[in-house]
Write an enzyme that holds these catalytic residues in place. Structure first.
Site, PDB file in Angstrom:
ATOM      1  CB  THR A  73      34.157  39.824  18.080  1.00 20.34           C
ATOM      2  OG1 THR A  73      35.414  39.229  18.448  1.00 20.34           O
ATOM      3  CG2 THR A  73      33.026  39.080  18.776  1.00 20.34           C
ATOM      4  CG  ASN A 147      43.318  32.364  15.704  1.00 16.72           C
ATOM      5  OD1 ASN A 147      42.584  31.793  14.901  1.00 16.72           O
ATOM      6  ND2 ASN A 147      43.178  32.225  17.010  1.00 16.72           N
ATOM      7  CD  GLN A 175      45.759  36.409  13.534  1.00 16.62           C
ATOM      8  OE1 GLN A 175      46.851  36.960  13.395  1.00 16.62           O
ATOM      9  NE2 GLN A 175      45.100  36.451  14.689  1.00 16.62           N
ATOM     10  CB  SER A 195      40.466  42.896  14.020  1.00 15.12           C
ATOM     11  OG  SER A 195      40.567  43.459  15.293  1.00 15.12           O
ATOM     12  CG  HIS A 197      43.423  44.148  18.210  1.00 17.02           C
ATOM     13  ND1 HIS A 197      44.058  43.132  18.872  1.00 17.02           N
ATOM     14  CD2 HIS A 197      42.178  43.703  17.936  1.00 17.02           C
ATOM     15  CE1 HIS A 197      43.205  42.102  19.002  1.00 17.02           C
ATOM     16  NE2 HIS A 197      42.062  42.433  18.439  1.00 17.02           N
ATOM     17  CB  THR A 233      28.324  58.424  17.856  1.00 20.85           C
ATOM     18  OG1 THR A 233      26.980  58.892  17.956  1.00 20.85           O
ATOM     19  CG2 THR A 233      29.257  59.599  17.580  1.00 20.85           C
ATOM     20  CB  CYS A 320      42.656  33.945  20.618  1.00 15.29           C
ATOM     21  SG  CYS A 320      42.666  35.349  19.518  1.00 15.29           S
TER      22      CYS A 320
HETATM   23  N1  PLP Z   1      39.126  36.156  14.142  1.00 14.10           N
HETATM   24  C1  PLP Z   1      40.400  35.772  14.320  1.00 14.10           C
HETATM   25  C2  PLP Z   1      41.026  34.791  13.358  1.00 14.10           C
HETATM   26  C3  PLP Z   1      41.150  36.279  15.383  1.00 14.10           C
HETATM   27  O1  PLP Z   1      42.414  35.899  15.554  1.00 14.10           O
HETATM   28  C4  PLP Z   1      40.533  37.195  16.273  1.00 14.10           C
HETATM   29  C5  PLP Z   1      41.331  37.667  17.418  1.00 14.10           C
HETATM   30  O2  PLP Z   1      40.977  38.062  18.430  1.00 14.10           O
HETATM   31  C6  PLP Z   1      39.196  37.580  16.033  1.00 14.10           C
HETATM   32  C7  PLP Z   1      38.525  37.027  14.962  1.00 14.10           C
HETATM   33  C8  PLP Z   1      38.471  38.575  16.907  1.00 14.10           C
HETATM   34  O3  PLP Z   1      38.872  39.870  16.578  1.00 14.10           O
HETATM   35  P1  PLP Z   1      38.558  41.124  17.540  1.00 14.10           P
HETATM   36  O4  PLP Z   1      39.564  41.061  18.629  1.00 14.10           O
HETATM   37  O5  PLP Z   1      38.713  42.325  16.677  1.00 14.10           O
HETATM   38  O6  PLP Z   1      37.155  41.000  18.006  1.00 14.10           O
END
Ligand code: PLP
Length: 376
Positions: A73, A147, A175, A195, A197, A233, A320
């Site tokens: 994000t 996603n 993804q 990302s 996670h 930091t 999501c």
């Molecule tokens: N972009 C896509 C395609 C995603 O599936 C997600 C999932 O949350 C994000 C951006 C946002 O990522 P983050 O959770 O690291 O902010």
């Protein structure tokens, strides 16, 4: 994984992998601030740079081009906040892209999506050259894989068109890691967001890969961290987990065909059990781990609750981040009828998904569908 549960929601978030967990625990024992010159600081710095090397290898970038952020994000917001005069977007982008673009003053130009969920590549050059106002500083943001549906966009082809018109290219590739090969050079993009996670790393850490020379002001300013491209930091434990997950994601890629085989089995059996079911985006190039299934007349929220009660975690097409179950803007952009879109559920697999997980899903599906048939 919690006993008795079957987790099939990897596109929402992946379980923390064992190497990532171990790396994080080890990093929590470190005291230093990576900006300090003493031994403690240097140890923290070394850990960050090792992780940067691993993340760079995952995406085919130079380590100096990897900027750690709090997640995708933030990476997306950083790109979109780049003082652009023109931003080109498709309607299937993630909300973090769409919403960030809307906060900007530059003109936003929509690029069309076909019924197959893919950008209409033939229209891109025409639309860019017909924008009435001067393009000025322009960027085109196109996700690598969706996603909700797993549909893969022809990012390299679009980047080539963008380059001809002097438009910089960003791709939200969240993804993709561990699910498809990822190489910023081959994609020809100037900016790429990932990302941790989504592929076994911790939540709250990601990266903006920024090709050398691609101009972009920092979103967060203050300290000189990340070569003054992202102040604050560093979260050392999260970065260490990210690096370990990146190494693991490259290994997972070698076994991606097993995920594809399991996903295909699941789809085949669902279609046999429920002939009216529709695989949304099924005819398009997709990630191997994702399926988006809708059954006419069945509401996603009811299916989700019934599957959850049966021990299966999946999500609706649209949920999501917010836990909401609404009509998906992605399916709307593909022209999926609202009644069908309201029933869309997303099932996403990961490297530790087993045949037993697929069997558990299919057993629950069979029971839910036959109960519905009896009630009708
Ligand atoms: N972009 C896509 C395609 C995603 O599936 C997600 C999932 O949350 C994000 C951006 C946002 O990522 P983050 O959770 O690291 O902010």
């Amino acid at each position: 994984m919690t006993a008795g549960r079957t987790y099939l929601d990897w596109n929402a978030t992946a379980p923390l992998s064992a190497p990532a967990r171990a790396a994080m625990i080890a990093a929590l024992a470190l005291t230093g601030n990576a900006s300090s010159v003493h031994a403690e600081g240097r140890r923290a710095r070394a850990l960050i740079e090792d992780a940067r090397d691993a993340v760079a290898a995952l995406v085919g970038a130079a380590p100096a081009d990897v900027v750690f952020t709090s997640g995708a994000t933030e990476a997306n917001a950083t790109v979109l906040a780049g003082a652009w005069d023109t931003i080109f977007l498709t309607a299937v982008e993630h909300d973090s892209v769409l919403a960030a673009a809307k906060t900007q003053t530059g003109q936003i130009v929509d690029l069309p999506i076909g019924a197959d969920g893919c950008i209409e590549i033939d229209a891109v050059a025409r639309i860019i050259s017909q924008v009435p106002a001067p393009l000025g500083r322009a960027v085109l943001s196109l996700q690598l894989a969706n996603n909700e549906t797993g549909i893969v966009q022809p990012v390299a082809d679009v980047a080539a068109v963008a380059r001809v018109h002097g438009v910089l290219m960003h791709s939200d590739a969240v993804q993709a890691p561990g699910r498809m090969a990822l190489d910023v050079g081959r994609l020809g993009v100037d900016f790429l967001s990932i990302s941790a996670h989504k592929f076994g790393g911790p939540k709250g850490i990601g990266a903006l890969v920024r090709q050398a020379g691609a101009p972009l002001p920092a979103l967060l300013v203050g300290g000189g961290q990340e070569r003054s491209r992202r102040a604050g930091t560093e979260n050392i434990a999260a970065i260490a987990g990210f690096g370990a997950a990146a190494v693991q994601a490259l290994r997972d890629l070698t076994a991606i065909d097993q995920q594809r085989a399991r996903r295909d089995t699941l789809e085949r059996r669902v279609l046999q059990l429920t002939p009216s079911a529709v695989i949304l985006g099924g005819g398009s190039m997709r990630l191997a781990n994702t399926t988006c299934i809708a059954v006419p007349g069945k509401a996603a929220e009811i299916l989700l609750i019934k599957l959850d009660l049966a021990g299966i975690a999946v999500s609706s097409g649209s949920a999501c981040s917010s836990g909401k179950v609404g009509t998906s803007h992605v399916l709307r952009a593909m022209g999926v009828a609202p009644d069908l879109a309201r029933g869309a559920i997303r099932i996403s697999l990961g490297p530790t998904t087993t045949d037993a997980d697929i069997a558990a899903f299919l057993a629950a599906w069979t029971e839910i569908m036959s109960a519905v048939a009896h009630a009708a």
